[in-house]
Motif scaffolding. Structure first.
Motif, PDB file in Angstrom:
ATOM      1  N   THR A  90       0.850  -1.186   0.000  1.00 30.32           N
ATOM      2  CA  THR A  90       0.000   0.000   0.000  1.00 30.32           C
ATOM      3  C   THR A  90       0.890   1.241   0.000  1.00 30.32           C
ATOM      4  O   THR A  90       1.841   1.320   0.773  1.00 30.32           O
ATOM      5  CB  THR A  90      -0.925   0.029   1.236  1.00 30.32           C
ATOM      6  N   HIS A  91       0.588   2.170  -0.887  1.00 28.51           N
ATOM      7  CA  HIS A  91       1.315   3.435  -0.937  1.00 28.51           C
ATOM      8  C   HIS A  91       0.469   4.528  -0.287  1.00 28.51           C
ATOM      9  O   HIS A  91      -0.742   4.586  -0.498  1.00 28.51           O
ATOM     10  CB  HIS A  91       1.603   3.872  -2.375  1.00 28.51           C
ATOM     11  N   VAL A  92       1.108   5.396   0.475  1.00 28.62           N
ATOM     12  CA  VAL A  92       0.450   6.578   1.037  1.00 28.62           C
ATOM     13  C   VAL A  92       1.354   7.772   0.768  1.00 28.62           C
ATOM     14  O   VAL A  92       2.567   7.686   0.956  1.00 28.62           O
ATOM     15  CB  VAL A  92       0.198   6.432   2.549  1.00 28.62           C
ATOM     16  N   LEU A  93       0.759   8.869   0.316  1.00 27.24           N
ATOM     17  CA  LEU A  93       1.579  10.059   0.087  1.00 27.24           C
ATOM     18  C   LEU A  93       0.829  11.316   0.500  1.00 27.24           C
ATOM     19  O   LEU A  93      -0.389  11.315   0.693  1.00 27.24           O
ATOM     20  CB  LEU A  93       2.047  10.153  -1.364  1.00 27.24           C
ATOM     21  N   ALA A  94       1.596  12.395   0.637  1.00 24.41           N
ATOM     22  CA  ALA A  94       1.050  13.713   0.969  1.00 24.41           C
ATOM     23  C   ALA A  94       1.558  14.702  -0.062  1.00 24.41           C
ATOM     24  O   ALA A  94       2.753  14.728  -0.376  1.00 24.41           O
ATOM     25  CB  ALA A  94       1.492  14.131   2.377  1.00 24.41           C
ATOM     26  N   ILE A  95       0.656  15.531  -0.589  1.00 30.69           N
ATOM     27  CA  ILE A  95       1.012  16.494  -1.622  1.00 30.69           C
ATOM     28  C   ILE A  95       0.475  17.875  -1.248  1.00 30.69           C
ATOM     29  O   ILE A  95      -0.654  18.009  -0.765  1.00 30.69           O
ATOM     30  CB  ILE A  95       0.464  16.036  -3.000  1.00 30.69           C
ATOM     31  N   ASP A  96       1.300  18.884  -1.415  1.00 32.60           N
ATOM     32  CA  ASP A  96       0.887  20.257  -1.115  1.00 32.60           C
ATOM     33  C   ASP A  96      -0.022  20.764  -2.231  1.00 32.60           C
ATOM     34  O   ASP A  96       0.312  20.653  -3.416  1.00 32.60           O
ATOM     35  CB  ASP A  96       2.121  21.152  -0.995  1.00 32.60           C
ATOM     36  N   GLY A  97      -1.156  21.353  -1.864  1.00 36.42           N
ATOM     37  CA  GLY A  97      -2.135  21.781  -2.857  1.00 36.42           C
ATOM     38  C   GLY A  97      -1.693  22.940  -3.721  1.00 36.42           C
ATOM     39  O   GLY A  97      -2.139  23.076  -4.857  1.00 36.42           O
ATOM     40  N   PHE A  98      -0.807  23.781  -3.229  1.00 42.96           N
ATOM     41  CA  PHE A  98      -0.353  24.949  -3.996  1.00 42.96           C
ATOM     42  C   PHE A  98       0.760  24.586  -4.970  1.00 42.96           C
ATOM     43  O   PHE A  98       0.657  24.828  -6.170  1.00 42.96           O
ATOM     44  CB  PHE A  98       0.126  26.041  -3.046  1.00 42.96           C
ATOM     45  N   SER A  99       1.824  24.004  -4.469  1.00 43.02           N
ATOM     46  CA  SER A  99       3.000  23.717  -5.305  1.00 43.02           C
ATOM     47  C   SER A  99       2.855  22.416  -6.081  1.00 43.02           C
ATOM     48  O   SER A  99       3.557  22.209  -7.068  1.00 43.02           O
ATOM     49  CB  SER A  99       4.251  23.640  -4.431  1.00 43.02           C
ATOM     50  N   LYS A 100       1.962  21.548  -5.631  1.00 38.69           N
ATOM     51  CA  LYS A 100       1.784  20.194  -6.185  1.00 38.69           C
ATOM     52  C   LYS A 100       2.986  19.311  -5.909  1.00 38.69           C
ATOM     53  O   LYS A 100       3.159  18.270  -6.549  1.00 38.69           O
ATOM     54  CB  LYS A 100       1.486  20.237  -7.691  1.00 38.69           C
ATOM     55  N   LYS A 101       3.824  19.707  -4.962  1.00 40.19           N
ATOM     56  CA  LYS A 101       4.973  18.865  -4.611  1.00 40.19           C
ATOM     57  C   LYS A 101       4.531  17.743  -3.674  1.00 40.19           C
ATOM     58  O   LYS A 101       3.798  17.976  -2.715  1.00 40.19           O
ATOM     59  CB  LYS A 101       6.070  19.691  -3.941  1.00 40.19           C
ATOM     60  N   VAL A 102       4.988  16.520  -3.957  1.00 44.49           N
ATOM     61  CA  VAL A 102       4.786  15.414  -3.027  1.00 44.49           C
ATOM     62  C   VAL A 102       5.811  15.572  -1.917  1.00 44.49           C
ATOM     63  O   VAL A 102       7.012  15.444  -2.139  1.00 44.49           O
ATOM     64  CB  VAL A 102       4.942  14.060  -3.726  1.00 44.49           C
ATOM     65  N   VAL A 103       5.347  15.879  -0.717  1.00 52.84           N
ATOM     66  CA  VAL A 103       6.242  16.251   0.377  1.00 52.84           C
ATOM     67  C   VAL A 103       6.611  15.074   1.279  1.00 52.84           C
ATOM     68  O   VAL A 103       7.529  15.183   2.088  1.00 52.84           O
ATOM     69  CB  VAL A 103       5.622  17.383   1.220  1.00 52.84           C
ATOM     70  N   ALA A 104       5.896  13.963   1.155  1.00 52.06           N
ATOM     71  CA  ALA A 104       6.238  12.769   1.942  1.00 52.06           C
ATOM     72  C   ALA A 104       5.485  11.577   1.360  1.00 52.06           C
ATOM     73  O   ALA A 104       4.409  11.737   0.771  1.00 52.06           O
ATOM     74  CB  ALA A 104       5.874  12.948   3.415  1.00 52.06           C
ATOM     75  N   HIS A 105       6.064  10.404   1.525  1.00 47.60           N
ATOM     76  CA  HIS A 105       5.385   9.188   1.055  1.00 47.60           C
ATOM     77  C   HIS A 105       5.920   7.991   1.817  1.00 47.60           C
ATOM     78  O   HIS A 105       7.006   8.033   2.410  1.00 47.60           O
ATOM     79  CB  HIS A 105       5.593   8.986  -0.449  1.00 47.60           C
TER      80      HIS A 105
END
Length: 398
Positions: A148-163
């Motif tokens: 299972t993959h889980v990630l977090a992405i910032d809504g403004f920059s669209k950068k995936v900040v952690a996974h």
């Protein structure tokens, strides 16, 4: 031009980080308040006078770099993602040049990308700044094989900040490796958006606990909505599915169809999850490196847009480790969270047996990354044989 002299170091740093002349001009005008002498043309002339010109890679070097990248990424990287992947490896070239090399280097892959292009629905909102909204979501395309993959992405920059890649989605793992890691690295978001899954309970609990430390306290600290409405994070999953999950799934399904892999056996399930998590994590890391370094039309490059981080920061002592956070959750909420989630059953009776099995396996298969290189280019046999070896070796030590 003299107006720009006090800002020379800023211009050098921004240009070195990939910002365009127009982006630098906008930053100086709207963020620094420089009203005169900061036009795009002035910025361009100022940096040229000081020898600030990006080095271009030769055609021969670019072809070699793209060929090596294809061997590691497979056929699904188009010009934008490939340009981002190369930039993450330190090779900088324009999208036009990369696209030309891709189209000429491997015609079947090029035609497959063209036929597989899909349109996405328009984005329903615009985040105002880095740190406005953090989107978290899970991908369970390989859940039946213990991934299972889980990630977090910032809504403004669209950068995936952690996974994180894990055998089974788990509150403590998601909090520790995704939410906590993102906040420590970039700061505290005003709002976290997730679906209605129970696996985010601990992260949301801590987010609410830290609500008074946010930049904008008027917003709700988190929102739970259906997955289809968590649009920003949903856009990254097709990239990961085509470049990571589907090739690996095809390889495993072949083994099952050939009756060489019995997923009803707990030991087999454990081994399959263990190896497939390692393999898919390599692919996810490569995909996210490329994503964070690629140019989003009309927006920019995620790495550059996220450079300043969130507007609010919290100290590490306010973000307890997962175990302590789970204890606090139980005290406050009155219910317990699963501490550890395992796919299948750990078959080893002792750590010594486990260590010996791992040593024997590592001597036989020294490079897991090379297995992913093969799988993503549809050469499934090395990974399949490696998985069978892992099952057989494990069985000898239990």
């Amino acid at each position: 031009m003299s107006n720009l002299v006090p800002y020379e170091e800023t211009i050098r740093q921004m240009y070195g980080n990939g910002f365009s002349d127009k982006q630098i001009s906008n930053y100086l005008i709207f963020e620094m308040g420089l009203r005169r002498g900061a036009s795009e043309r002035s910025i361009r002339q100022f940096r040229i006078d000081r020898g600030l010109v990006r080095k271009t890679v030769s055609d021969e070097h670019l072809e070699l770099a793209v060929a090596e990248a294809i061997s590691k990424t497979g056929p699904r990287y188009g010009r934008k993602m490939m340009t981002g992947y190369l930039a993450a490896q330190g090779v900088r070239a324009s999208e036009v040049r990369v696209g030309t090399v891709l189209s000429q280097m491997h015609e079947p892959y090029h035609q497959e990308r063209r036929q597989g292009a899909e349109n996405l629905n328009p984005q329903p909102y615009q985040a105002e700044y880095m740190g406005h909204k953090l989107h978290m979501d899970q991908n369970e395309k390989l859940a039946m094989y213990g991934v299972t993959h889980v990630l977090a992405i910032d809504g403004f920059s669209k950068k995936v900040v952690a996974h994180s890649t894990m055998p089974v989605k788990n509150n403590l793992t998601i909090y520790q490796e995704v939410y906590r890691q993102a906040v420590l690295a970039y700061g505290l978001w005003d709002q976290v958006r997730v679906d209605h899954g129970t696996e985010f309970y601990l992260s949301l609990f801590i987010q609410e606990m830290l609500a008074e430390h946010r930049y904008n306290k008027e917003r709700r600290p988190y929102i739970q909505s259906t997955s289809t409405k968590n649009h920003t994070v949903e856009r990254i999953w097709p990239e990961i599915n085509t470049r990571v999950n589907y090739p690996i799934k095809t390889a495993i399904v072949q083994l099952i169809d050939q009756e060489r892999l019995n997923m009803d056996d707990n030991l087999t399930r454990y081994c399959t999850s263990n190896l497939t998590c390692q393999l898919s994590n390599i692919g996810v890391q490569r995909t996210l490196q490329a994503w964070n370094a690629h140019r989003i039309p009309g927006k920019g490059i995620p790495n550059n847009l996220a450079q300043c981080g969130c507007k609010a920061n919290v100290t590490e002592d306010l973000l307890p480790e997962a175990s302590a956070a789970a204890d606090f959750y139980r005290q406050e909420v009155g219910s317990s969270l699963t501490r550890e989630s395992v796919f299948g059953t750990d078959p080893f009776l002792s750590e010594e047996d486990k260590s010996q099995a791992e040593t024997e396996f590592s001597l036989l298969h020294t490079d897991v990354a090379a297995l992913f290189d093969s799988v993503v280019n549809r050469h499934f046999t090395p990974f399949q044989e490696c998985l069978i070896d892992l099952v057989n070796i494990t069985r000898r030590y239990v």
